[in-house]
Scaffold this motif. Sequence first.
Motif, PDB file in Angstrom:
ATOM      1  N   ILE A   1      -0.865   9.708   5.774  1.00 19.79           N
ATOM      2  CA  ILE A   1      -0.609   9.801   4.330  1.00 19.79           C
ATOM      3  C   ILE A   1      -1.166   8.543   3.655  1.00 19.79           C
ATOM      4  O   ILE A   1      -1.139   7.458   4.253  1.00 19.79           O
ATOM      5  N   ALA A   2      -1.666   8.699   2.410  1.00 22.42           N
ATOM      6  CA  ALA A   2      -2.203   7.542   1.681  1.00 22.42           C
ATOM      7  C   ALA A   2      -1.062   6.623   1.250  1.00 22.42           C
ATOM      8  O   ALA A   2      -0.010   7.096   0.796  1.00 22.42           O
ATOM      9  N   ASN A   3      -1.242   5.345   1.448  1.00 20.49           N
ATOM     10  CA  ASN A   3      -0.215   4.350   1.113  1.00 20.49           C
ATOM     11  C   ASN A   3      -0.839   3.237   0.288  1.00 20.49           C
ATOM     12  O   ASN A   3      -1.931   2.777   0.604  1.00 20.49           O
ATOM     13  N   GLU A   4      -0.150   2.805  -0.738  1.00 18.75           N
ATOM     14  CA  GLU A   4      -0.610   1.658  -1.524  1.00 18.75           C
ATOM     15  C   GLU A   4       0.481   0.599  -1.487  1.00 18.75           C
ATOM     16  O   GLU A   4       1.670   0.927  -1.570  1.00 18.75           O
ATOM     17  N   VAL A   5       0.065  -0.670  -1.390  1.00 22.72           N
ATOM     18  CA  VAL A   5       1.041  -1.765  -1.252  1.00 22.72           C
ATOM     19  C   VAL A   5       0.773  -2.799  -2.343  1.00 22.72           C
ATOM     20  O   VAL A   5      -0.382  -3.195  -2.546  1.00 22.72           O
TER      21      VAL A   5
ATOM     22  N   GLU B   1       3.230  -7.035  -9.501  1.00 27.31           N
ATOM     23  CA  GLU B   1       1.830  -6.676  -9.707  1.00 27.31           C
ATOM     24  C   GLU B   1       1.686  -5.191 -10.048  1.00 27.31           C
ATOM     25  O   GLU B   1       0.712  -4.763 -10.645  1.00 27.31           O
ATOM     26  N   PHE B   2       2.690  -4.430  -9.641  1.00 26.41           N
ATOM     27  CA  PHE B   2       2.667  -2.994  -9.910  1.00 26.41           C
ATOM     28  C   PHE B   2       2.532  -2.717 -11.412  1.00 26.41           C
ATOM     29  O   PHE B   2       1.971  -1.709 -11.828  1.00 26.41           O
ATOM     30  N   ARG B   3       3.040  -3.650 -12.221  1.00 27.83           N
ATOM     31  CA  ARG B   3       3.023  -3.435 -13.667  1.00 27.83           C
ATOM     32  C   ARG B   3       1.641  -3.667 -14.259  1.00 27.83           C
ATOM     33  O   ARG B   3       1.372  -3.286 -15.387  1.00 27.83           O
ATOM     34  N   HIS B   4       0.760  -4.321 -13.477  1.00 29.99           N
ATOM     35  CA  HIS B   4      -0.542  -4.708 -14.034  1.00 29.99           C
ATOM     36  C   HIS B   4      -1.619  -3.683 -13.695  1.00 29.99           C
ATOM     37  O   HIS B   4      -2.655  -4.016 -13.121  1.00 29.99           O
ATOM     38  N   GLY B   5      -1.346  -2.445 -13.964  1.00 28.52           N
ATOM     39  CA  GLY B   5      -2.357  -1.398 -13.707  1.00 28.52           C
ATOM     40  C   GLY B   5      -1.814  -0.269 -12.842  1.00 28.52           C
ATOM     41  O   GLY B   5      -1.761   0.879 -13.287  1.00 28.52           O
ATOM     42  N   PRO B   6      -1.375  -0.585 -11.604  1.00 28.27           N
ATOM     43  CA  PRO B   6      -0.962   0.505 -10.700  1.00 28.27           C
ATOM     44  C   PRO B   6       0.157   1.381 -11.258  1.00 28.27           C
ATOM     45  O   PRO B   6       0.276   2.548 -10.878  1.00 28.27           O
TER      46      PRO B   6
ATOM     47  N   ALA C   1       0.246   2.971 -13.706  1.00 26.56           N
ATOM     48  CA  ALA C   1      -0.356   4.194 -14.261  1.00 26.56           C
ATOM     49  C   ALA C   1      -0.233   5.363 -13.278  1.00 26.56           C
ATOM     50  O   ALA C   1      -0.271   6.531 -13.678  1.00 26.56           O
ATOM     51  N   LEU C   2      -0.056   5.033 -11.993  1.00 27.66           N
ATOM     52  CA  LEU C   2       0.112   6.089 -10.976  1.00 27.66           C
ATOM     53  C   LEU C   2       1.319   6.976 -11.269  1.00 27.66           C
ATOM     54  O   LEU C   2       1.447   8.063 -10.694  1.00 27.66           O
ATOM     55  N   LYS C   3       2.205   6.498 -12.143  1.00 27.96           N
ATOM     56  CA  LYS C   3       3.429   7.269 -12.444  1.00 27.96           C
ATOM     57  C   LYS C   3       3.125   8.692 -12.944  1.00 27.96           C
ATOM     58  O   LYS C   3       3.983   9.558 -12.872  1.00 27.96           O
ATOM     59  N   VAL C   4       1.902   8.921 -13.437  1.00 25.77           N
ATOM     60  CA  VAL C   4       1.588  10.291 -13.872  1.00 25.77           C
ATOM     61  C   VAL C   4       1.730  11.276 -12.712  1.00 25.77           C
ATOM     62  O   VAL C   4       1.918  12.464 -12.914  1.00 25.77           O
ATOM     63  N   HIS C   5       1.639  10.762 -11.477  1.00 26.27           N
ATOM     64  CA  HIS C   5       1.781  11.638 -10.297  1.00 26.27           C
ATOM     65  C   HIS C   5       3.187  11.532  -9.703  1.00 26.27           C
ATOM     66  O   HIS C   5       3.370  11.758  -8.510  1.00 26.27           O
ATOM     67  N   LYS C   6       4.172  11.167 -10.516  1.00 25.62           N
ATOM     68  CA  LYS C   6       5.465  10.764  -9.952  1.00 25.62           C
ATOM     69  C   LYS C   6       6.090  11.770  -8.979  1.00 25.62           C
ATOM     70  O   LYS C   6       6.739  11.377  -8.025  1.00 25.62           O
ATOM     71  N   ASP C   7       5.841  13.038  -9.195  1.00 22.81           N
ATOM     72  CA  ASP C   7       6.466  14.028  -8.302  1.00 22.81           C
ATOM     73  C   ASP C   7       5.865  14.022  -6.902  1.00 22.81           C
ATOM     74  O   ASP C   7       6.457  14.539  -5.967  1.00 22.81           O
TER      75      ASP C   7
ATOM     76  N   ASP D   1      12.007   6.383 -12.828  1.00 26.97           N
ATOM     77  CA  ASP D   1      11.563   7.774 -12.659  1.00 26.97           C
ATOM     78  C   ASP D   1      10.814   7.989 -11.347  1.00 26.97           C
ATOM     79  O   ASP D   1      10.539   9.122 -10.963  1.00 26.97           O
ATOM     80  N   LEU D   2      10.504   6.899 -10.632  1.00 25.40           N
ATOM     81  CA  LEU D   2       9.884   7.052  -9.303  1.00 25.40           C
ATOM     82  C   LEU D   2      10.943   7.153  -8.212  1.00 25.40           C
ATOM     83  O   LEU D   2      10.628   7.265  -7.036  1.00 25.40           O
ATOM     84  N   LYS D   3      12.206   7.090  -8.587  1.00 23.06           N
ATOM     85  CA  LYS D   3      13.355   7.198  -7.678  1.00 23.06           C
ATOM     86  C   LYS D   3      13.133   6.390  -6.389  1.00 23.06           C
ATOM     87  O   LYS D   3      13.039   6.960  -5.290  1.00 23.06           O
ATOM     88  N   PRO D   4      13.047   5.065  -6.517  1.00 23.90           N
ATOM     89  CA  PRO D   4      12.687   4.266  -5.339  1.00 23.90           C
ATOM     90  C   PRO D   4      13.724   4.301  -4.221  1.00 23.90           C
ATOM     91  O   PRO D   4      14.921   4.376  -4.485  1.00 23.90           O
ATOM     92  N   ILE D   5      13.208   4.235  -2.995  1.00 21.16           N
ATOM     93  CA  ILE D   5      14.058   3.978  -1.831  1.00 21.16           C
ATOM     94  C   ILE D   5      14.195   2.460  -1.803  1.00 21.16           C
ATOM     95  O   ILE D   5      13.188   1.748  -1.786  1.00 21.16           O
ATOM     96  N   ILE D   6      15.425   1.971  -1.837  1.00 16.65           N
ATOM     97  CA  ILE D   6      15.588   0.509  -1.892  1.00 16.65           C
ATOM     98  C   ILE D   6      16.067  -0.005  -0.538  1.00 16.65           C
ATOM     99  O   ILE D   6      17.090   0.446  -0.016  1.00 16.65           O
ATOM    100  N   ILE D   7      15.288  -0.916   0.022  1.00 15.87           N
ATOM    101  CA  ILE D   7      15.678  -1.550   1.284  1.00 15.87           C
ATOM    102  C   ILE D   7      15.907  -3.018   0.950  1.00 15.87           C
ATOM    103  O   ILE D   7      14.981  -3.724   0.523  1.00 15.87           O
TER     104      ILE D   7
END
Length: 347
Positions: free
Chosen positions: A230-234, A239-244, A246-252, A280-286
């Motif tokens: 599966i594709a993973n981005e880290v 830093e997530f706020r500085h561009g990435p 935008a991926l939220k459009v695929h939130k589901d 809205d991304l319903k994060p898994i929090i560890i």
Amino acid sequence: MEYWMIRSIRETPKILKDVVKTPIDIPEDFKRYKRILFIGCGSSYYSSLAGAYTFLRLSSEIKAVAFPASEFILTYSNLSKDSLVFLSSRSGETKEIITAAKIVKQQGGKVIGITCNESSTLTKVSDAFYIIRDGEEPNIPATKSFSAITLILQKIAISLLNDTEAIESLEKDISKIPKVAKKIIEDEKEFMKISDRTLANKSLFVHLGSGATYIVTLEGALKFRETSYIANEVFPMFEFRHGPIALKVHKDKIATFLVLHKTCKEYEENIRRFILEINDLKPIIITNNPELSEFSDNTYLVPWSGSEVLSIIPFVIPYQIMAYYLSISLGHDPDNPSGLAKYVSNF
Ligand SMILES: N[C@@H]1[C@@H](O)[C@H](O)[C@@H](COP(=O)(O)O)O[C@@H]1O
């Protein structure tokens, strides 16, 4: 059917106990080096990052940096002049590692090899080496060997610090890691549930960490890539706020992991606001911060109260277990991922 990967994960506390007991005896004449390089490939590169991070956080005198072996060879090999270089490799046979060892020696640097394979080429080309006993794994994705190599590198780094009090307190923390690892592995079923509930049917995993947990997320993402394709981005969390973002459009289609050690109080409010921003991304929090657990139904509270620098192993085990169960539920063989070998033998 049970695969080797989960058995290897379950063996982590046992081999960590051995690592805790391993005496660190860096030859006296190696200690004059003021620059230290940590080099590895794949999971061993992420262990190398953990070694460098230990100095970055705890020493103002020693300059340490980590490279994937290929990058060292192609671009940064001049840095090994007069440096102490830790080359880590579970197999001790990865071709880039062996090439890197030769370059370091030509440049007058010293090589310390870290491997699970005593009769490997790496031990033959090293000036000194540490062996992880029982670190070899039948499964291709590294699990217990990642934790053991990380621990030995961090232990070595700590032994080279110039602060007796700090060393004593960190060594106390190190001695707690095997027990904490055991406790986390006892929660195996919890991770299985998280994996079933949240990860199936997602096509992108996004991982957000900071400091030590950023290194954890790099290794965690590699485990998912290796075992589930599966594709993973880290990203470092903010830093997530500085561009990435935008991926939220695929939130589901996205599963999001927020992996956080307790931070100083001063920034807790910023983190809370950030969690709400990605709600809205319903994060898994560890996390090991109970106050953050209220932000998600999918939380794992890591039983780690020791130093942030040493949190990599307790935080990575949940990832390894989740990756294992996801791979199984997708019908894959986590021990023998498609197209992957134990090590890469050409360069
Ligand atoms: N597929 C494996 C990875 O899982 C492993 O992390 C890497 C480094 O291996 P080693 O630590 O033996 O050098 O080699 C291969 O690419």
